[in-house]
Design a protein around this motif. Sequence first.
Motif, mmCIF file in Angstrom:
data_model
loop_
_atom_site.group_PDB
_atom_site.id
_atom_site.type_symbol
_atom_site.label_atom_id
_atom_site.label_comp_id
_atom_site.label_asym_id
_atom_site.label_seq_id
_atom_site.Cartn_x
_atom_site.Cartn_y
_atom_site.Cartn_z
ATOM 1 N N UNK A 147 0.801 -1.155 0.003
ATOM 2 C CA UNK A 147 -0.083 -0.042 0.084
ATOM 3 C C UNK A 147 0.859 1.435 0.004
ATOM 4 N N UNK A 148 1.797 1.392 0.864
ATOM 5 C CA UNK A 148 3.003 2.288 0.993
ATOM 6 C C UNK A 148 3.625 2.558 -0.397
ATOM 7 N N UNK A 149 3.833 1.695 -0.890
ATOM 8 C CA UNK A 149 4.691 1.899 -2.236
ATOM 9 C C UNK A 149 3.636 2.338 -3.439
ATOM 10 N N UNK A 150 2.360 1.406 -3.458
ATOM 11 C CA UNK A 150 1.690 1.720 -4.802
ATOM 12 C C UNK A 150 0.711 2.975 -4.532
ATOM 13 N N UNK A 151 0.230 3.484 -3.455
ATOM 14 C CA UNK A 151 -0.757 4.458 -3.327
ATOM 15 C C UNK A 151 -0.072 5.914 -3.485
ATOM 16 N N UNK A 152 0.981 6.073 -3.211
ATOM 17 C CA UNK A 152 1.429 7.502 -3.439
ATOM 18 C C UNK A 152 1.747 7.671 -4.902
ATOM 19 N N UNK A 153 2.352 6.788 -5.460
ATOM 20 C CA UNK A 153 2.707 6.729 -7.076
ATOM 21 C C UNK A 153 1.497 6.999 -7.758
ATOM 22 N N UNK A 154 0.284 6.263 -7.294
ATOM 23 C CA UNK A 154 -0.746 6.295 -7.928
ATOM 24 C C UNK A 154 -1.661 7.511 -7.747
ATOM 25 N N UNK A 155 -1.330 8.116 -6.599
ATOM 26 C CA UNK A 155 -1.751 9.706 -6.292
ATOM 27 C C UNK A 155 -1.248 10.537 -7.279
ATOM 28 N N UNK A 199 0.443 10.105 -10.002
ATOM 29 C CA UNK A 199 0.317 9.705 -11.513
ATOM 30 C C UNK A 199 -1.196 10.045 -11.862
ATOM 31 N N UNK A 200 -2.190 9.758 -10.953
ATOM 32 C CA UNK A 200 -3.576 10.065 -11.217
ATOM 33 C C UNK A 200 -3.771 11.561 -11.441
ATOM 34 N N UNK A 201 -3.121 12.281 -10.255
ATOM 35 C CA UNK A 201 -3.104 13.927 -10.416
ATOM 36 C C UNK A 201 -2.532 14.408 -11.654
ATOM 37 N N UNK A 202 -1.291 13.790 -12.104
ATOM 38 C CA UNK A 202 -0.536 14.263 -13.556
ATOM 39 C C UNK A 202 -1.525 13.805 -14.591
ATOM 40 N N UNK A 203 -2.125 12.928 -14.378
ATOM 41 C CA UNK A 203 -3.100 12.492 -15.758
ATOM 42 C C UNK A 203 -4.232 13.327 -15.707
ATOM 43 N N UNK A 204 -4.777 13.433 -14.480
ATOM 44 C CA UNK A 204 -6.181 14.286 -14.602
ATOM 45 C C UNK A 204 -5.672 15.757 -14.995
ATOM 46 N N UNK A 225 6.968 -6.411 -9.668
ATOM 47 C CA UNK A 225 5.866 -7.006 -10.719
ATOM 48 C C UNK A 225 4.293 -6.543 -10.239
ATOM 49 N N UNK A 226 4.366 -6.965 -8.779
ATOM 50 C CA UNK A 226 2.977 -6.846 -8.048
ATOM 51 C C UNK A 226 2.531 -5.284 -7.945
ATOM 52 N N UNK A 227 3.589 -4.492 -7.594
ATOM 53 C CA UNK A 227 3.408 -3.084 -7.774
ATOM 54 C C UNK A 227 2.927 -2.454 -9.374
ATOM 55 N N UNK A 228 3.604 -2.755 -10.208
ATOM 56 C CA UNK A 228 3.298 -2.411 -11.600
ATOM 57 C C UNK A 228 1.845 -2.846 -11.863
ATOM 58 N N UNK A 229 1.727 -4.074 -11.527
ATOM 59 C CA UNK A 229 0.302 -4.455 -11.846
ATOM 60 C C UNK A 229 -0.886 -3.827 -11.243
ATOM 61 N N UNK A 230 -0.796 -3.584 -9.754
ATOM 62 C CA UNK A 230 -1.447 -2.950 -8.978
ATOM 63 C C UNK A 230 -1.609 -1.311 -9.607
ATOM 64 N N UNK A 231 -0.757 -0.693 -9.881
ATOM 65 C CA UNK A 231 -0.727 0.686 -10.524
ATOM 66 C C UNK A 231 -1.412 0.661 -11.804
ATOM 67 N N UNK A 232 -1.017 -0.345 -12.565
ATOM 68 C CA UNK A 232 -1.641 -0.236 -13.957
ATOM 69 C C UNK A 232 -3.072 -0.393 -13.853
ATOM 70 N N UNK A 233 -3.621 -1.387 -12.928
ATOM 71 C CA UNK A 233 -4.865 -1.709 -12.606
ATOM 72 C C UNK A 233 -5.776 -0.696 -11.703
ATOM 73 N N UNK A 234 -5.214 -0.072 -11.006
ATOM 74 C CA UNK A 234 -6.194 0.707 -10.007
ATOM 75 C C UNK A 234 -5.872 2.218 -9.877
#
Lengths: 347, 281
Positions: free
Chosen positions: B65-73, B75-80, B150-159
């Motif tokens: 969660x710690x590795x994935x959520x900040x990156x997703x945050x 990334x999603x801000x940038x993309x938005x 690998x799990x990180x990448x998949x989670x980032x890609x997916x969610x």
Amino acid sequence: MAVIEIKNVAKRFGEYQALHDINLTIADQEFMVLLGASGCGKSTLLRIICGLETATEGEIWIGGKRVDHLAPKDRGISMVFQNYAVFPHLTVFENIGFGLRMQKMSNDDVKRRVERTAGLMHIEQLLTRYSGELSGGQRQRVAVARALAMEPDVILMDEPLSNLDALLRMEMRAELKGVLAESNTTAIYVTHDQVEAMSMADRISVMHEGKIVQAASPIEVYRNPAAEFVAGFIGNPPMNFLEATPQGGGKFSVAGHSFDGPSAANSNLQFAIRPEDMTLAENGFPAVAKVVEPLGAHLLVTCELDGKLFRAILDSEMQVKPGETLKLAPVKDRIRWFDPETTLAVA
Amino acid sequence: MNPRLLPYVLILPVTLFLCLFFLYPFVLVAQQAFSNGSGFTMSNFRDVTEHWKFPISLKNTFLLALAVVPIQLALSLLMATMVTKMKKGRDLILYVWTIPLGISDLAAGIIWLAIFEQSGFLNSMMGGLGLIDSPTNFLSYTSPVMVFVAIMLAEIWRATAIMLVILVAGIGLIPKEYYEAGEVFGATPWQRFLKITLPMLRPSLQTALVLRVILAFEVFAVVQALGGTLFPVLMGETYAYQFELLNGGAAAAIALIILAISITFTLIIMRALRVPKGATI
């Protein structure tokens, strides 16, 4: 010290030409109002001066410096927005100090400036509030204070009072004029409200279809409209128009009466007169009253004259009934003439 | 009908539905977790927390969660922000970016397994380019970092898209005049993002983060597909207790622990991103 020079500015949005070759010089510390109906290009011109929009052609000079390639913050301007744009997530203090914070001004200086401008706008007691806790009028004051806090050379206002109710608008009008006069800034004020324009402006630029039709003092615009559009736009109700046919020797026939007109003209003209410049006289135009509106201070009578609607403002003591025929005569030196070909005034 | 009653009548069906299919099962699960057939007990909780795999799966879940959520945050801000700035093709890009939303998490895991496994795309591509001589097994116990990545990448890609959608909607609600005011008063694009977009986006950020963090603590299928037993997580343990060890009480206890963690983090996020009292956004 900031003279604003607008040189040959044009703006096109695709096919649509919003502004045509605008030339305007605004003197230092002048209060200039851009007046026009919606869609006339007045807001576009303001946004070009501000830097939120770029001109397709032309140059903007502020204080002897060409600014049209500069970002808004480097132009020495600040702005009051129509919907105030007071940030809802910041307190009044931080809103007023927003621009100063962006300049990395020290906390003490920010505090001093914010408190001073808040004092000018009488909102010292609101500094810790959020915009959601303010009334429309208070928000308006915050927006003005935020612009003044920048101590700009030029302050731009885009219909700043249009969201206030009538009474508040009248109050703010006088106050805003006073505050701006004291701040020694050049002001450009966009409005569609001619009363606002007349009461506040040093000069009014009347805009129509992307052009400035007349730029002159309020009384000049009112008394001597440069074009038919101005005559029909300014004044409530606006000027009356009647057909005038030349009789030679500078005489013109208007609804069966003869008047001295522009001696040089020898074609059909428009005869124009303000409703309040009509008096009752035996030798006047016979006009049949259609609608009588007692407005308290005076009586507004809409008549039929020469097959057209014609308005006259008469003394409120007058007893006029619909259907009655009035004898209306114009005050001679208030008559204006327009060329129907060019729509411009002829002297 | 009494207009004051109408709102309650209108939400009645949903309330009933939730009570029947959510609240009632939840009470059953709680009952199961706190009982051993005869009465109240904490033994289920003791059993699961004292098991040697519990600290590892707890640590793994948090780490992920710690590795994935900040990156997703980020990334999603940038993309938005990028999507919002687009004039044309905005909807198309948004559709493409949200495709992973329509794919189940197990399918997502399998897609990324197809990339990383020994006979997968990555190996054949690197082999084809002459970068490696023989295919390597990226997802083995000898390379735990690779499994994690690998799990990180998949989670980032997916969610990431779920956050993206919420943030795009949120950014769209911020009136343009605020940005113009920011520009006139000297805020650079980055300052406008920090001083206007982020604070005014707080309600959307709250929703997006709460949703995403809860999902992160419930991560299961992607991990199962890519890591199997190499990377135990809490939800995997729940599954193992229920269906492999047939210990319903223990499974219920772990499920409640996950729920407690989720509620805790929801409260933390709500508190951290709360709108100041009096401010309206």
